[in-house]
Enzyme design. Structure first.
Site, PDB file in Angstrom:
ATOM      1  N   GLY A  46       7.543  -1.025 -37.225  1.00  0.00           N
ATOM      2  CA  GLY A  46       6.138  -1.734 -37.020  1.00  0.00           C
ATOM      3  C   GLY A  46       6.221  -2.820 -37.430  1.00  0.00           C
ATOM      4  N   GLN A  51       1.540 -10.237 -40.623  1.00  0.00           N
ATOM      5  CA  GLN A  51       3.143 -10.399 -40.927  1.00  0.00           C
ATOM      6  C   GLN A  51       3.900 -11.758 -40.364  1.00  0.00           C
ATOM      7  OE1 GLN A  51       3.970  -6.025 -40.500  1.00  0.00           O
ATOM      8  NE2 GLN A  51       5.352  -6.580 -42.347  1.00  0.00           N
ATOM      9  N   CYS A  93       8.801  -1.994 -45.742  1.00  0.00           N
ATOM     10  CA  CYS A  93       7.990  -2.931 -45.189  1.00  0.00           C
ATOM     11  C   CYS A  93       8.851  -4.215 -44.922  1.00  0.00           C
ATOM     12  CB  CYS A  93       6.794  -3.318 -46.037  1.00  0.00           C
ATOM     13  SG  CYS A  93       5.685  -4.308 -45.269  1.00  0.00           S
ATOM     14  N   LEU A  94       8.698  -4.697 -43.599  1.00  0.00           N
ATOM     15  CA  LEU A  94       9.583  -5.819 -43.618  1.00  0.00           C
ATOM     16  C   LEU A  94       9.224  -7.116 -44.423  1.00  0.00           C
ATOM     17  CD1 LEU A  94       9.782  -5.821 -39.429  1.00  0.00           C
ATOM     18  CD2 LEU A  94      11.546  -5.186 -41.067  1.00  0.00           C
ATOM     19  N   HIS A 135       0.211   2.451 -41.886  1.00  0.00           N
ATOM     20  CA  HIS A 135       0.688   1.334 -42.922  1.00  0.00           C
ATOM     21  C   HIS A 135       0.344   0.153 -42.292  1.00  0.00           C
ATOM     22  CE1 HIS A 135       4.477  -0.502 -45.009  1.00  0.00           C
ATOM     23  NE2 HIS A 135       4.180  -1.385 -43.985  1.00  0.00           N
ATOM     24  N   GLU A 136       0.464  -0.058 -40.724  1.00  0.00           N
ATOM     25  CA  GLU A 136       0.287  -1.244 -40.020  1.00  0.00           C
ATOM     26  C   GLU A 136      -1.353  -1.692 -40.108  1.00  0.00           C
ATOM     27  OE1 GLU A 136       2.933  -3.174 -39.337  1.00  0.00           O
ATOM     28  OE2 GLU A 136       4.211  -1.454 -39.736  1.00  0.00           O
ATOM     29  N   HIS A 139      -2.034  -3.432 -43.017  1.00  0.00           N
ATOM     30  CA  HIS A 139      -1.643  -4.868 -42.941  1.00  0.00           C
ATOM     31  C   HIS A 139      -2.947  -5.663 -42.578  1.00  0.00           C
ATOM     32  CE1 HIS A 139       2.323  -5.197 -44.405  1.00  0.00           C
ATOM     33  NE2 HIS A 139       2.760  -4.327 -43.438  1.00  0.00           N
TER      34      HIS A 139
END
Ligand code: NI
Length: 172
Positions: A46, A51, A93-94, A135-136, A139
């Site tokens: 995701g 991000q 997380c990226l 989670h997204e 963000h």
């Protein structure tokens, strides 16, 4: 297609609330496809627009098992229902590479969002998909998964990340 840079924690852009998308332009379409490519390249499931430094409410995901492709693009996603049942899952997380921590979230959620053609839909998500979309959406609201941890754990991770960013900057 250009590969986008993923912003690493800590960064003020990751703490901001993103704006709703009022018009689905060519720019948004391109951004979504670039984000998908960037996500796949980074082996993520995701990615949210902030991000990559775009403060707008756009998320891309693909939580299907390896070898399968099942991408989904969500514009202005909003949780309209969540299950009472909760589940612990080790999230990553990226924007916080190499860190994984167990977070407890609702097991299933219903999400209202717009597709690229503007259609508004409601969709139920379970399993990894449910974890990922929560989670997204966090963000988009300037929230990271480590914000669910205690302050000590969080500051240890943040210090590690500051070190990592310094090392990466030195290599450039
Ligand atoms: Ni993330």
């Amino acid at each position: 297609m250009p590969h986008l840079n993923i912003i690493l924690h800590p960064d003020p852009r990751l703490k901001k609330v993103s704006k709703s998308i009022l018009e689905i332009s060519d720019r948004i379409e391109r951004l979504a496809s670039d984000m998908l490519e960037t996500m796949y390249k980074a082996s993520g499931v995701g990615l949210a627009a902030p991000q990559v430094g775009v403060m707008e409410r756009l998320v891309v995901m693909d939580c299907s098992s390896e070898g399968e492709k099942n991408e989904i693009i969500l514009i202005n996603p909003q949780i309209v229902w969540q299950s009472e049942a909760r589940e612990a899952f080790e999230e990553g997380c990226l924007s916080i590479p190499d860190i994984r921590e167990e977070i407890i979230r609702p097991q299933s959620v219903r999400v209202k969002f717009n597709l690229l053609d503007g259609t508004q839909v409601e969709k139920d998500f379970d399993g990894l998909w449910a974890i990922c979309i929560q989670h997204e959406i966090d963000h988009l609201d300037g929230k990271l998964f480590i914000d669910y941890l205690g302050p000590i754990k969080r500051s240890v991770i943040t210090r590690k990340m500051i070190k990592l960013k310094k090392e990466l900057a030195r290599k450039l």
